[in-house]
Design an enzyme around this catalytic site. Sequence first.
Site, PDB file in Angstrom:
ATOM      1  CG  HIS A 122       2.175  -3.084   0.869  1.00  0.00           C
ATOM      2  ND1 HIS A 122       0.879  -3.139   1.292  1.00  0.00           N
ATOM      3  CD2 HIS A 122       2.244  -2.089  -0.044  1.00  0.00           C
ATOM      4  CE1 HIS A 122       0.184  -2.213   0.649  1.00  0.00           C
ATOM      5  NE2 HIS A 122       0.991  -1.566  -0.155  1.00  0.00           N
ATOM      6  CG  ASP A 149       6.968   2.951  -4.321  1.00  0.00           C
ATOM      7  OD1 ASP A 149       6.396   3.512  -5.269  1.00  0.00           O
ATOM      8  OD2 ASP A 149       6.546   2.979  -3.151  1.00  0.00           O
TER       9      ASP A 149
END
Length: 374
Positions: free
Chosen positions: A259, A310
Amino acid sequence: MSAAEVYSPGLEGVIAGETAISTVTGGLRYRGYPVPELAENATYDEVAYLLLHGELPTSKLLASFRDRLARARELPSCLVTLFKALPSSTSPMDVLRSAVSVLAHFDPEVADNSHEANLHKAERLQAQIPVAVAAFYRLSHGQQPVAPRPDLSQAASLLYLIRGVEADPLQVKAFDVSMTLYAEHEFNASTFAARVVVSTESDLHSGVVAAVGALKGRLHGGANEKVMDILRQAGGPETAEKWLRDAFARKERIMGFGHRVYKTGDVRAGVLREYARQLAEVTGQMKWESTAAIIEKILEQEKNLLPNLDWPAGRLYHAMGLEVPLYTPIFVAARVAGWSAHIIEQLDHNRLIRPRARYTGPEVRTVKPIEERG
Ligand SMILES: CC(C)(COP(=O)(O)OP(=O)(O)OC[C@H]1O[C@@H](n2cnc3c(N)ncnc32)[C@H](O)[C@@H]1OP(=O)(O)O)[C@@H](O)C(=O)NCCC(=O)NCCS
């Protein structure tokens, strides 16, 4: 300070604006509320209200919000005609981008950028997007769209519109939590794209069209559609480690990990992981959970890479029997609340977003007339 001095590739670490909607500093919070608490103690409908209107609703306010959404769950008939005319192979995200654009033409307040009109438009889009996702999905599978039910929450309604039958309470809760976790995320790429578009005093629908286009990419929302590819390629718990080491050697990106902001873990992934596991147990698909656990362990130990939202979302939706091309459109159905809140905030305190670039082209040169260029 000159623009060159503050240059940060990919705008990493750059504060590009102010927002009162959410923060990732000190744990993700929407309007002050820690997101895991919202996932546990509120529904997605309440969270969408919170994002758009600034406060959690009372029962009465929630009932009228849900009533407005239920009444707006319809599409102009020409949009359904368009869906029928599109090749069934068209990517649902591309269809959705076009759908939002078409919906703009039928919105009575499309060009009104007042705060009130923007709230009306945001609520209408919130209601219409799931209907559009499900209608195209069913048509591309040779099925007629089902009529929306006014009594269902946004999460239950989307599942119903896709499948034509009501989902059981465990599925609805898990799906609702996933929508809460997807609802908003500060200045991510799609939200920033939306804010840039409306900062020119363009309109809410144009901002959402841009956001859908940005979300589609595999480094952003498209990652949730790649999760099952990774797990299937890994094959199962017995082959996962070898597959992963080969993937390292091929320098592949493992979608669902890493991320830009969270370098010590994404709290949302931890929340949704429990639901993914629960649904996998119920539906007898623990093989993918065990495979995922091996991949997680090695990626953390050897690359210091942790799962993002996700990673469990792709597994949860698979365990629920949802087809992969629906995963990023589901993200849209949830994130439209956050996008709209940011668009409204941007327009309420607007300043054109127009940064500078560091120039890397040729030095100044003289234009030769074409006859002299050989
Ligand atoms: C989200 C993402 C784009 C953020 O990355 P970023 O801050 O731009 O960081 P970079 O892409 O510059 O990556 C930094 C390093 O980590 C590696 N890396 C980051 N994410 C990785 C992943 N998922 N798999 C393998 N390696 C990864 C990069 O290869 C790079 O290594 P290098 O320095 O040896 O070249 C990135 O982690 C990624 O591509 N993840 C997969 C897609 C995904 O899940 N997106 C959803 C995000 S919520």
